[in-house]
Design a protein around this motif. Structure first.
Motif, PDB file in Angstrom:
ATOM      1  N   ARG A  52       1.237  -3.460  -1.722  1.00 16.58           N
ATOM      2  CA  ARG A  52       0.880  -3.947  -3.047  1.00 16.58           C
ATOM      3  C   ARG A  52      -0.169  -5.057  -2.960  1.00 16.58           C
ATOM      4  NH1 ARG A  52       6.488  -3.713  -3.877  1.00 16.58           N
ATOM      5  NH2 ARG A  52       6.605  -5.995  -3.576  1.00 16.58           N
ATOM      6  N   GLU A  53       0.027  -5.929  -1.981  1.00 14.47           N
ATOM      7  CA  GLU A  53      -0.899  -7.061  -1.873  1.00 14.47           C
ATOM      8  C   GLU A  53      -2.287  -6.623  -1.430  1.00 14.47           C
ATOM      9  OE1 GLU A  53       0.345 -11.258  -0.565  1.00 14.47           O
ATOM     10  OE2 GLU A  53      -0.632 -10.430   1.229  1.00 14.47           O
ATOM     11  N   ARG A  54      -2.348  -5.628  -0.544  1.00 14.15           N
ATOM     12  CA  ARG A  54      -3.632  -5.205  -0.009  1.00 14.15           C
ATOM     13  C   ARG A  54      -4.356  -4.221  -0.932  1.00 14.15           C
ATOM     14  NH1 ARG A  54      -2.456  -4.023   6.450  1.00 14.15           N
ATOM     15  NH2 ARG A  54      -2.064  -6.192   7.081  1.00 14.15           N
ATOM     16  N   TYR A  55      -3.585  -3.340  -1.558  1.00 15.41           N
ATOM     17  CA  TYR A  55      -4.230  -2.235  -2.269  1.00 15.41           C
ATOM     18  C   TYR A  55      -3.986  -2.237  -3.776  1.00 15.41           C
ATOM     19  CZ  TYR A  55      -3.896  -0.708   2.583  1.00 15.41           C
ATOM     20  OH  TYR A  55      -3.940  -0.644   3.943  1.00 15.41           O
ATOM     21  N   GLY A  56      -3.056  -3.042  -4.268  1.00 19.36           N
ATOM     22  CA  GLY A  56      -2.752  -2.987  -5.688  1.00 19.36           C
ATOM     23  C   GLY A  56      -2.986  -4.306  -6.387  1.00 19.36           C
TER      24      GLY A  56
END
Length: 776
Positions: A713-717
């Motif tokens: 979530r942190e990297r891609y969302g």
């Protein structure tokens, strides 16, 4: 920067190691002008081979890359034990406490030999130990650069150490042939590395099935690289040759026939020895004791001062000659067969004297039983060591007693050989009182011998007083010509002033003179060994006296200091004339406590001290070395602990918290050998770790999935962690996952992860341009 994504084969690593070995041993040849002989080089080659090729064996056994240098240092220790301390080891190679004591002595000896010797230095054991140890450490560094971090170009840095040293020591510098060979060996190493990299890539095939590649031939054609190799080698050799020819520091070669004396090492003894502070110390300490048959009671010489430069007396600098071993010493200079001589053995046991100069009667014919390497100096026949000192020595010295008659001394010719000219040198401008005193004292002397006797009698007369305090109070302490002038006015001083004054007055009168520093005869004790009386020499017997030269007899001692030592029979006024002229007492007087000479431990003439750490110095050195090694080995663990703390701080602060948690999870997995690669996605890593037994339980698996989802979530969302509890939640989940990884590893794996973290070394390899293979 080129990357090496595949490991090397054993043959490829062997080729690189062989080239590294060749480069290092050729570079070590640069020390040739500084050290005599070639045995030391073969020893260094043996040590380098043992260290480097042990690395080949360790890598063949799949030893962790980070442990190979450490184990190579262990191999170095075993080899040094085998060569230098096999007698105190277990099975010749396993070191014991005695081994480290021997190493400590060799290290101390190496420091002394570096201070004492001139080029070419004699390769005594202490010096060869230092060379072997140094080359072994350089071999480990070269191996790390070539094999571990795969940057062979940087291997020139450690190899430059032996190459550059001669340029700082001698004008000639390193020899031209050695420079050329070293350049060629370095180019060979680089070329082998290029071929090894190409073969490794060809053997690995495609690294990524999805990447577009051009498939090269499955072998490296020699013809395609031979021209480049030869061209590169030619350019390098030409450059080295031009550099050697145009740079003065490396353009002259001992091999080319232009040897020049340089100073590899300092001289070890100050040119001027001020005994004043020693003589003013009231409490005596034992120096040495001896057993002399036939009632022999000689003076013992430490060193001879023969150069007078106006302000100080000094020792003429000369290199130690390796052929001048003390088992056979020459006949003293100037002594003819007409002078009666006899030999007397004297057994000496050193108590607390610690100096590199050996107490020896002048002259001696041989010395037996010494530990270490000892050599006599030309002319003075003083004896010094280049790798040890007098502490604890027990030896037998065969003294040559010379008994000249006054007639022989009086008949000595006035014409002297040219080589004695330095012993007549005086400053151009002397205080007038020196010349006036010499002229008045020697007026009417019929020969140089009569002049010498007159000078001695003048200084021992009632006009002069023995005092260690007067020179300090009046400000004329020392032995320079200004001091001598003041001394002749005040007429009070101690042995330094009396000896220096007689030597200068003798030179002014045309008699070659020098000064000896050592000990008087000592005091007989009540003890007897096999019927021979034991004589004790302590620091109160420290003394200086002049020696004058008479052709046909050689160097003859005189005693101008009143109340000290013994006046030789041949130098007493009226000797040989059938008279009974009274002279000073043959037995030394005993001045007050403040007038007795003692020695300061700092000065090196006699080194007894009450320092409680002196006898256990090797424990201190060994303990310090051990702590340093432990600290060095713990550096990776400390860096890894710092990473861990930094990531946890980021999690608490909400600074890319999920990313920090995931980095710590994957780093720990790599450290524990879980087969995690940094090129895998979080989902792939989670899937790989989820297959491990530790993550079968619900809690660890839930924590692993939570960490995976958070980092995705942190990297891609767009989702971000909210303030407060999410950071603590991540810390809790990370702790559960890390505990599961640790439980899944054995004790040895956990220990290796703590001391040699794989994740950290992988980052180092990437920083140097090498990408570790998957799962490393």
């Amino acid at each position: 920067m080129n990357l090496d994504p595949v490991p090397l084969t054993r043959a490829q690593r062997l080729a690189l190691t062989t080239a590294s070995f060749l480069f290092l041993v050729v570079a070590t040849m640069s020390l040739g002008p500084l050290i005599a002989g070639s045995g030391w080089w073969w020893l260094c080659a043996f040590i380098a081979a043992g260290v480097l090729f042990s690395g080949v064996g360790l890598r063949a056994l799949r030893t962790t890359a980070a442990l190979v240098p450490v184990l190579e240092l262990v191999v170095l220790l075993l080899l040094l034990t085998l060569v230098f301390s096999a007698g105190s080891s277990i099975a010749l190679i396993i070191p014991t406490q005695g081994t480290f004591e021997t190493f400590a002595q060799l290290i101390s000896g190496a420091a002394r030999t570096i201070e004492q010797q001139s080029v070419p230095a004699i390769p005594v054991p202490a010096l060869t130990f230092a060379l072997a140890f140094g080359v072994g450490v350089l071999a480990v560094l070269v191996d790390i650069l070539v094999q571990t971090v795969r940057m062979p170009a940087l291997a020139a840095a450690p190899a430059l150490v032996p190459i550059l040293i001669p340029g700082f020591i001698i004008e000639a510098g390193a020899e031209v042939p050695t420079l050329v060979l070293a350049a060629a060996a370095y180019l060979l190493l680089l070329r082998i590395d290029v071929r090894v990299r190409r073969r490794a890539r060809l053997a690995a095939g495609d690294l990524d099935d999805d990447a577009a590649t051009v498939v090269p031939p499955k072998r490296v054609p020699i013809a395609s690289t031979l021209g480049a190799t030869l061209g590169l080698a030619a350019v390098g050799i030409l450059t080295a040759s031009l550099l050697a020819a145009s740079t003065p520091s490396i353009s002259t070669s001992l091999l080319l026939g232009t040897p020049g004396q340089g100073t590899l090492f300092a001289r070890g003894v100050s040119p001027f020895i001020d005994l004043g502070r020693d003589l003013r110390r009231p409490a005596p300490r034992p120096a040495f004791h001896y057993l002399a048959r036939d009632g022999d009671r000689p003076y013992f010489t430490l060193l001879t001062l023969d150069r007078f430069e106006g302000e100080v007396w000094g020792v003429t600098e000369q290199a130690v000659d390796g052929d001048n071993t003390v088992d056979a010493m020459p006949r003293p200079d100037g002594l003819s067969s007409a002078v009666e001589t006899s030999e007397h053995p004297i057994d000496v046991v050193v108590d607390e004297v610690r100096t590199t100069w050996l107490p020896v009667p002048y002259p001696a014919t041989s010395i037996e039983g010494l530990d270490g390497s000892w050599f006599w100096d030309d002319g003075s026949l003083t004896v010094r060591s280049v790798d040890t000192n007098t502490a604890g020595q027990r030896y037998r010295v065969n003294r040559l007693e010379i008994d000249p008659t006054p007639a022989q001394l009086r008949a000595a010719p006035r014409d002297l050989p040219d080589e004695l000219a330095p012993f007549l040198e005086l400053p151009d401008e002397l205080p007038a009182i020196i010349g006036e005193t010499a002229a008045s004292v020697t007026a009417g002397a019929g020969s140089p011998y009569d002049a010498a006797v007159a000078i001695q009698a003048y200084l021992r007369s009632n006009e002069f007083d023995y005092s260690t305090e007067a020179p300090v109070a009046e400000g004329y302490d020392g032995g320079g010509f200004d001091v001598i002038a003041k001394f002749l006015e005040v007429r009070a001083g101690y042995c330094v002033q009396f000896a220096a004054t007689m030597a200068v007055l003798a030179r002014e009168s045309g008699i070659p003179a020098r000064i000896s520093i050592g000990y008087t005869q000592g005091s007989p004790s009540d003890d007897r060994v096999n019927g021979v009386q034991r004589v004790e020499v302590d620091t109160h017997d420290l003394h200086s006296w002049p020696e004058l030269y008479f052709e046909g007899v050689g160097w003859v001692p005189f005693e101008p200091t009143p109340g000290r030592g013994t006046v030789p029979g041949y130098s007493r006024p009226g000797a040989g004339e059938g008279t009974n002229t009274p002279t000073q007492s043959a037995a030394p007087a005993t001045p007050g406590a403040s007038d007795r000479p003692d020695v300061d431990a700092d000065r090196g003439l006699a080194g007894g001290t009450s320092d409680p750490f002196a006898t256990n110095a090797w424990w201190i050195r060994g303990g310090s070395l051990t702590l340093a090694v432990i600290a060095l080995l713990l550096i990776p663990a400390a860096i890894r602990a710092g990473q861990r703390l930094t990531r946890r701080r980021r999690i608490r602060a909400g600074e890319w918290a999920a990313d920090a948690a995931w980095e710590e999870l994957t780093a720990t997995a790599a450290d524990l050998g879980a087969g995690v690669a940094d090129v895998e996605t979080p989902r792939a890593v989670a899937a790989r770790l989820g297959e491990r037994e530790a993550f079968i339980a619900a809690e660890p698996r839930t924590a692993l999935i939570a960490l995976r989802d958070a980092v995705e979530r942190e990297r891609y969302g767009p989702a971000q962690l909210g303030p407060g509890t999410p950071g603590q939640d991540l810390l809790d989940e990370l702790s559960v996952a890390l505990a599961a990884l640790a439980a899944d590893a054995g004790p040895a794996e956990r220990l290796r992860a703590a001391l040699a973290p794989r994740s950290l070394f992988a980052r180092v390899r990437r920083a140097f341009g090498e990408r570790p293979p998957a799962g490393a």
